[in-house]
Design a protein around this motif. Structure first.
Motif, PDB file in Angstrom:
ATOM      1  N   ARG A  96     -72.764  34.198  51.271  1.00 18.17           N
ATOM      2  CA  ARG A  96     -74.109  35.079  51.233  1.00 18.17           C
ATOM      3  C   ARG A  96     -74.811  34.952  49.995  1.00 18.17           C
ATOM      4  O   ARG A  96     -76.093  35.076  50.259  1.00 18.17           O
ATOM      5  CB  ARG A  96     -73.390  36.556  51.137  1.00 18.17           C
ATOM      6  CG  ARG A  96     -72.671  36.898  52.565  1.00 18.17           C
ATOM      7  CD  ARG A  96     -72.310  38.472  52.344  1.00 18.17           C
ATOM      8  NE  ARG A  96     -73.414  39.250  52.065  1.00 18.17           N
ATOM      9  CZ  ARG A  96     -73.195  40.733  51.626  1.00 18.17           C
ATOM     10  NH1 ARG A  96     -71.851  41.146  51.627  1.00 18.17           N
ATOM     11  NH2 ARG A  96     -74.388  41.549  51.258  1.00 18.17           N
ATOM     12  N   ILE A  97     -74.202  34.392  49.176  1.00 10.73           N
ATOM     13  CA  ILE A  97     -74.949  34.371  48.014  1.00 10.73           C
ATOM     14  C   ILE A  97     -75.884  33.165  47.955  1.00 10.73           C
ATOM     15  O   ILE A  97     -76.951  33.003  47.144  1.00 10.73           O
ATOM     16  CB  ILE A  97     -74.188  34.250  46.408  1.00 10.73           C
ATOM     17  CG1 ILE A  97     -73.470  35.390  46.284  1.00 10.73           C
ATOM     18  CG2 ILE A  97     -74.822  33.791  45.207  1.00 10.73           C
ATOM     19  CD1 ILE A  97     -72.387  35.315  45.136  1.00 10.73           C
ATOM     20  N   GLU A 127     -68.901  30.202  39.636  1.00 10.03           N
ATOM     21  CA  GLU A 127     -70.144  29.860  39.588  1.00 10.03           C
ATOM     22  C   GLU A 127     -70.713  29.156  40.714  1.00 10.03           C
ATOM     23  O   GLU A 127     -70.446  28.061  40.961  1.00 10.03           O
ATOM     24  CB  GLU A 127     -70.382  29.758  38.042  1.00 10.03           C
ATOM     25  CG  GLU A 127     -71.963  29.339  37.807  1.00 10.03           C
ATOM     26  CD  GLU A 127     -72.162  29.126  36.335  1.00 10.03           C
ATOM     27  OE1 GLU A 127     -73.351  29.102  35.896  1.00 10.03           O
ATOM     28  OE2 GLU A 127     -71.181  28.689  35.716  1.00 10.03           O
ATOM     29  N   ASP A 181     -75.998  23.062  46.474  1.00  4.26           N
ATOM     30  CA  ASP A 181     -74.971  24.078  45.735  1.00  4.26           C
ATOM     31  C   ASP A 181     -73.784  23.498  45.355  1.00  4.26           C
ATOM     32  O   ASP A 181     -73.033  23.121  46.284  1.00  4.26           O
ATOM     33  CB  ASP A 181     -75.073  25.283  46.676  1.00  4.26           C
ATOM     34  CG  ASP A 181     -76.353  25.765  46.867  1.00  4.26           C
ATOM     35  OD1 ASP A 181     -77.279  25.966  45.971  1.00  4.26           O
ATOM     36  OD2 ASP A 181     -76.278  26.622  47.928  1.00  4.26           O
ATOM     37  N   SER A 231     -68.331  35.662  50.355  1.00  5.42           N
ATOM     38  CA  SER A 231     -69.136  35.829  49.334  1.00  5.42           C
ATOM     39  C   SER A 231     -70.093  34.878  48.921  1.00  5.42           C
ATOM     40  O   SER A 231     -71.133  35.052  48.481  1.00  5.42           O
ATOM     41  CB  SER A 231     -68.343  36.514  48.100  1.00  5.42           C
ATOM     42  OG  SER A 231     -67.677  37.681  48.629  1.00  5.42           O
ATOM     43  N   ARG A 251     -77.335  25.323  41.566  1.00  4.38           N
ATOM     44  CA  ARG A 251     -78.075  24.691  42.067  1.00  4.38           C
ATOM     45  C   ARG A 251     -78.143  22.967  41.510  1.00  4.38           C
ATOM     46  O   ARG A 251     -78.217  23.043  40.397  1.00  4.38           O
ATOM     47  CB  ARG A 251     -79.254  24.880  42.371  1.00  4.38           C
ATOM     48  CG  ARG A 251     -80.475  24.401  43.010  1.00  4.38           C
ATOM     49  CD  ARG A 251     -79.864  24.062  44.419  1.00  4.38           C
ATOM     50  NE  ARG A 251     -79.750  25.215  45.184  1.00  4.38           N
ATOM     51  CZ  ARG A 251     -80.662  25.967  45.894  1.00  4.38           C
ATOM     52  NH1 ARG A 251     -81.886  25.603  45.777  1.00  4.38           N
ATOM     53  NH2 ARG A 251     -80.396  27.010  46.497  1.00  4.38           N
ATOM     54  N   ASN A 274     -80.765  32.586  50.649  1.00  2.81           N
ATOM     55  CA  ASN A 274     -81.699  33.119  49.745  1.00  2.81           C
ATOM     56  C   ASN A 274     -82.259  34.646  50.194  1.00  2.81           C
ATOM     57  O   ASN A 274     -82.460  35.489  49.451  1.00  2.81           O
ATOM     58  CB  ASN A 274     -83.015  32.392  49.800  1.00  2.81           C
ATOM     59  CG  ASN A 274     -82.630  31.064  48.766  1.00  2.81           C
ATOM     60  OD1 ASN A 274     -81.879  31.097  47.864  1.00  2.81           O
ATOM     61  ND2 ASN A 274     -83.358  29.953  49.406  1.00  2.81           N
ATOM     62  N   ASP A 303     -80.049  37.021  51.281  1.00  3.67           N
ATOM     63  CA  ASP A 303     -78.921  38.193  51.278  1.00  3.67           C
ATOM     64  C   ASP A 303     -79.405  38.822  49.820  1.00  3.67           C
ATOM     65  O   ASP A 303     -79.498  37.983  48.824  1.00  3.67           O
ATOM     66  CB  ASP A 303     -77.552  37.488  51.302  1.00  3.67           C
ATOM     67  CG  ASP A 303     -76.565  38.548  51.583  1.00  3.67           C
ATOM     68  OD1 ASP A 303     -76.475  39.488  50.760  1.00  3.67           O
ATOM     69  OD2 ASP A 303     -76.137  38.542  52.718  1.00  3.67           O
ATOM     70  N   PRO A 304     -79.126  39.954  49.842  1.00  2.00           N
ATOM     71  CA  PRO A 304     -79.134  40.792  48.452  1.00  2.00           C
ATOM     72  C   PRO A 304     -77.982  40.442  47.476  1.00  2.00           C
ATOM     73  O   PRO A 304     -78.154  40.688  46.179  1.00  2.00           O
ATOM     74  CB  PRO A 304     -79.219  42.115  48.816  1.00  2.00           C
ATOM     75  CG  PRO A 304     -78.757  42.273  49.971  1.00  2.00           C
ATOM     76  CD  PRO A 304     -79.089  41.234  50.845  1.00  2.00           C
ATOM     77  N   LEU A 305     -76.827  40.041  48.081  1.00  2.00           N
ATOM     78  CA  LEU A 305     -75.606  39.865  47.206  1.00  2.00           C
ATOM     79  C   LEU A 305     -75.989  38.805  46.208  1.00  2.00           C
ATOM     80  O   LEU A 305     -76.243  37.624  46.571  1.00  2.00           O
ATOM     81  CB  LEU A 305     -74.569  39.554  48.158  1.00  2.00           C
ATOM     82  CG  LEU A 305     -73.036  39.601  47.308  1.00  2.00           C
ATOM     83  CD1 LEU A 305     -72.775  40.675  46.574  1.00  2.00           C
ATOM     84  CD2 LEU A 305     -72.050  38.881  48.252  1.00  2.00           C
ATOM     85  N   GLN A 306     -75.711  38.974  44.719  1.00  2.00           N
ATOM     86  CA  GLN A 306     -75.784  37.976  43.850  1.00  2.00           C
ATOM     87  C   GLN A 306     -74.649  37.895  42.963  1.00  2.00           C
ATOM     88  O   GLN A 306     -74.396  37.168  42.136  1.00  2.00           O
ATOM     89  CB  GLN A 306     -76.930  38.465  42.916  1.00  2.00           C
ATOM     90  CG  GLN A 306     -78.458  38.319  43.780  1.00  2.00           C
ATOM     91  CD  GLN A 306     -78.546  36.998  44.232  1.00  2.00           C
ATOM     92  OE1 GLN A 306     -78.220  35.885  43.624  1.00  2.00           O
ATOM     93  NE2 GLN A 306     -79.375  36.932  45.455  1.00  2.00           N
ATOM     94  N   PHE A 307     -73.738  38.944  42.937  1.00  2.00           N
ATOM     95  CA  PHE A 307     -72.450  39.090  42.126  1.00  2.00           C
ATOM     96  C   PHE A 307     -71.542  39.854  42.897  1.00  2.00           C
ATOM     97  O   PHE A 307     -71.725  40.923  43.458  1.00  2.00           O
ATOM     98  CB  PHE A 307     -73.000  39.697  40.766  1.00  2.00           C
ATOM     99  CG  PHE A 307     -71.756  39.943  39.924  1.00  2.00           C
ATOM    100  CD1 PHE A 307     -71.453  38.839  39.104  1.00  2.00           C
ATOM    101  CD2 PHE A 307     -71.079  41.009  39.768  1.00  2.00           C
ATOM    102  CE1 PHE A 307     -70.281  38.854  38.172  1.00  2.00           C
ATOM    103  CE2 PHE A 307     -69.682  41.225  38.953  1.00  2.00           C
ATOM    104  CZ  PHE A 307     -69.565  40.221  38.054  1.00  2.00           C
TER     105      PHE A 307
END
Length: 268
Positions: free
Chosen positions: A61-62, A110, A121, A58, A113, A65, A67-71
């Motif tokens: 993927r986050i 969390e 990251d 996860s 950046r 940039n 990838d639509p996964l954000q949470f």
């Protein structure tokens, strides 16, 4: 005990003082010993190792940039909490987190950046022990601040369990479970023997049932006293009935009156 203490008023008033604290201490000691290990890849950390794969994939993927996964939200039991704290070294700095966490506890990871010039990251990890507490920063793998994502993945990825097959292999290869597993040939032989025994038993029961049914059928027949009589029926297969008249010593060509015939026989 804890459930009764929370929801049963009568039980709460009758519970002796300090008994719930003693029970909780024993339970924490037991569960912490079962679901932890001194090595990050140890069998005791099986719960945390299973969760690590979801965490790592996860985060990757986050961080990407495109990838639509954000949470991502994961709901689990308390066992992965115990293993994760030991795997990442959180219990070295916070020994009070050993054992069972309170209800509704949460871990937040969390992805942040970094500030220039370091634009990597980083991960910031927080823990809230139950609903009455607030989120506190916890540091992993000996860091006293945020840990770079690449370092976290490097340290944790070898301990992650990625499939059910790997989970089975890890459990079977451990010292605690290897003695419980049987060779496949022995298992097949035991299954074959059991199947043959059940088949023979079923065949034996079926034979007994058939014999019993036949015996009951014979007993149910009605027998009358005396000898049995068979009725014979004579069937005429097309013979033509004719009258035969014969004079002993007379002329067979002479006409004989019906009343003068000495003997008439009907042959079927």
């Amino acid at each position: 005990m804890n459930t009764q203490l929370v929801h049963n008023k009568t039980y709460a008033h009758r519970l002796p003082p300090t008994l719930i604290e003693q029970a909780r201490s024993f339970a924490n000691f037991h569960e912490d010993g079962v679901f932890s290990d001194k090595h990050i890849t140890g069998i005791g950390n099986i719960a945390g190792r299973t969760l690590l794969h979801t965490i790592i994939t996860s985060l990757e993927r986050i961080a990407f940039n495109g990838d639509p996964l954000q949470f991502l939200l994961v709901q689990t039991t308390y066992q992965p909490f115990i293993s994760f704290f030991h795997q990442t070294g959180i219990t070295d700095e916070h020994p009070e987190y050993k054992g069972i966490p309170n209800y509704s506890s949460a871990i937040v990871i969390e992805l942040r950046r970094g500030s220039p010039p370091d634009l990597r990251d980083f991960l910031r990890i927080k823990f809230k022990n139950g609903t009455s507490d607030h989120f506190r920063d916890v540091h992993v793998f000996g860091h006293h601040s945020d840990i770079p994502l690449t370092e976290f993945i490097y340290r944790a990825e070898n301990a992650a369990i990625t499939s059910n097959k790997q989970w089975r292999e890890v459990c079977n290869s451990s010292d605690g479970f290897s003695n419980l597993s049987l060779p496949r040939s022995n298992v097949q032989a035991a299954f074959t023997g059991a199947f043959a025994f059940v088949s023979l038993l079923a065949l034996f029961m079926l034979t007994k049932l058939v014999k019993r049914s036949r015996a009951r059928a014979r007993e149910a027949r009605l027998r009358l006293p005396g000898d049995e009589v068979s009725e014979v029926t004579v069937v005429n297969y097309g013979a033509i009935s004719r009258e035969r008249a014969e004079w002993y010593g007379g002329d067979p060509t002479s006409v004989i009156a019906r009343c003068d015939r000495p003997y008439v026989a009907a042959v079927g």
